[in-house]
Design a protein around this motif. Structure first.
Motif, PDB file in Angstrom:
ATOM      1  N   VAL A   1       0.955  -0.958  -0.026  1.00  0.00           N
ATOM      2  CA  VAL A   1       0.209   0.072   0.009  1.00  0.00           C
ATOM      3  C   VAL A   1       1.169   1.193   0.020  1.00  0.00           C
ATOM      4  O   VAL A   1       1.757   1.150   0.806  1.00  0.00           O
TER       5      VAL A   1
ATOM      6  N   GLU B   1      -0.521   3.485   4.349  1.00  0.00           N
ATOM      7  CA  GLU B   1      -0.877   2.755   5.643  1.00  0.00           C
ATOM      8  C   GLU B   1      -1.556   3.625   6.768  1.00  0.00           C
ATOM      9  O   GLU B   1      -1.463   4.515   6.967  1.00  0.00           O
TER      10      GLU B   1
ATOM     11  N   ILE C   1      -8.022  -2.626   1.553  1.00  0.00           N
ATOM     12  CA  ILE C   1      -7.331  -1.719   0.852  1.00  0.00           C
ATOM     13  C   ILE C   1      -8.163  -1.094  -0.202  1.00  0.00           C
ATOM     14  O   ILE C   1      -8.809  -1.870  -1.140  1.00  0.00           O
TER      15      ILE C   1
ATOM     16  N   ARG D   1      -8.175   1.298  -3.558  1.00  0.00           N
ATOM     17  CA  ARG D   1      -7.242   1.841  -4.926  1.00  0.00           C
ATOM     18  C   ARG D   1      -8.043   2.885  -5.713  1.00  0.00           C
ATOM     19  O   ARG D   1      -9.280   2.673  -6.013  1.00  0.00           O
TER      20      ARG D   1
ATOM     21  N   SER E   1      -2.609   3.165  -3.686  1.00  0.00           N
ATOM     22  CA  SER E   1      -3.483   2.329  -2.942  1.00  0.00           C
ATOM     23  C   SER E   1      -3.513   2.929  -1.370  1.00  0.00           C
ATOM     24  O   SER E   1      -2.356   3.289  -1.111  1.00  0.00           O
TER      25      SER E   1
ATOM     26  N   ARG F   1      -4.700   1.700   2.801  1.00  0.00           N
ATOM     27  CA  ARG F   1      -5.564   0.947   3.616  1.00  0.00           C
ATOM     28  C   ARG F   1      -6.523   1.767   4.402  1.00  0.00           C
ATOM     29  O   ARG F   1      -6.293   2.957   4.904  1.00  0.00           O
TER      30      ARG F   1
END
Length: 238
Positions: free
Chosen positions: A27, A30, A135, A137, A155, A157
């Motif tokens: 990712v 985070e 996750i 995107r 991406s 989280r």
């Protein structure tokens, strides 16, 4: 410390309590999480967001009323470069998941780490984090071609939003160096109600929240009409 209040945060949309970096190959953004994998929002960040919402409300007031509530705000949150006399009387703890849940999981992880069986499944930080997050995107679209821009895929989280008709999962404790006046409580209440977006991407659809404030007797102060109507007036603490 004289008073203690609890701020409850309900996630109405997926939310990212960003920590400023990502995980290579996984990712780009985070979420902040502890040693057991439980996400949380830092108290310093939460205090800053509350202060910003209070400032946005106070700037709408005029003349002496604005000056009065600005003094209340400075007492509560402090001022930049403050000395001992002008320091904030409020201390905000991290917004975390329930203590009992975190304690039980921490004990279970410790027990499993002590198991001698090499092939025995063990609960890990990643398991905990993955159970509470997912996750997302996104990419930028070229306005001329209608296709995605090269290299724009990102991406992040996110914490999975709370289910409807359920209690808030995240709570943060607010501590104070002295007893709160009614004006201080009033400013906190309207600031908490105004706080509707948290975390990274809060201006792009993520981080929509509903906040409420409770006292030690579990009374919901954000439903106290006297405190709500008090803001924007000068009545004295009688």
């Amino acid at each position: 410390m004289s008073d203690e209040l609890q701020l409850q945060i309900k996630l109405l949309s997926d939310t990212t309590f960003g920590r400023g970096d990502g995980v290579a190959g996984l990712v780009d953004q985070e979420v902040e999480h502890d040693d057991c994998g439980f996400p949380y929002l830092r108290g310093r960040t939460l205090k800053g967001l509350l202060s910003e919402e209070c400032d946005n409300l106070i700037v709408l007031l005029k003349d002496d009323i604005q000056k009065h509530w600005l003094d209340v705000r400075n007492k509560l949150f402090g001022v930049p470069g403050s000395v001992l006399e002008t320091m904030s009387i409020m201390h905000v703890g991290d917004a975390c998941l329930p203590d009992k849940l975190r304690q039980v999981v921490a004990i279970q992880i410790e027990i499993e780490q002590k198991k001698e069986q090499a092939n025995k499944y063990q609960l890990t930080l990643t398991d905990i984090l993955n159970s509470l997050t997912t996750i997302r995107r996104q990419t930028a679209i070229n306005s001329e071609s209608g296709s995605s821009d090269k290299g724009s895929l990102r991406s992040a989280r996110v914490l999975i939003r709370d289910r409807p008709n359920t209690q808030a999962r995240f709570t943060a404790n607010l501590f104070f160096d002295q007893e709160l006046t009614k004006d201080m409580k009033s400013l906190l209440v309207v600031g908490v109600l105004a706080l509707r977006h948290l975390g990274s991407g809060r201006n792009r659809g993520r981080g929509h929240v509903q906040c409420s404030l409770y006292d030690a007797q579990k009374n919901n102060l954000t439903q106290d009409t006297d405190l709500l109507n008090r803001f924007g007036t000068i009545t004295g603490d009688k």
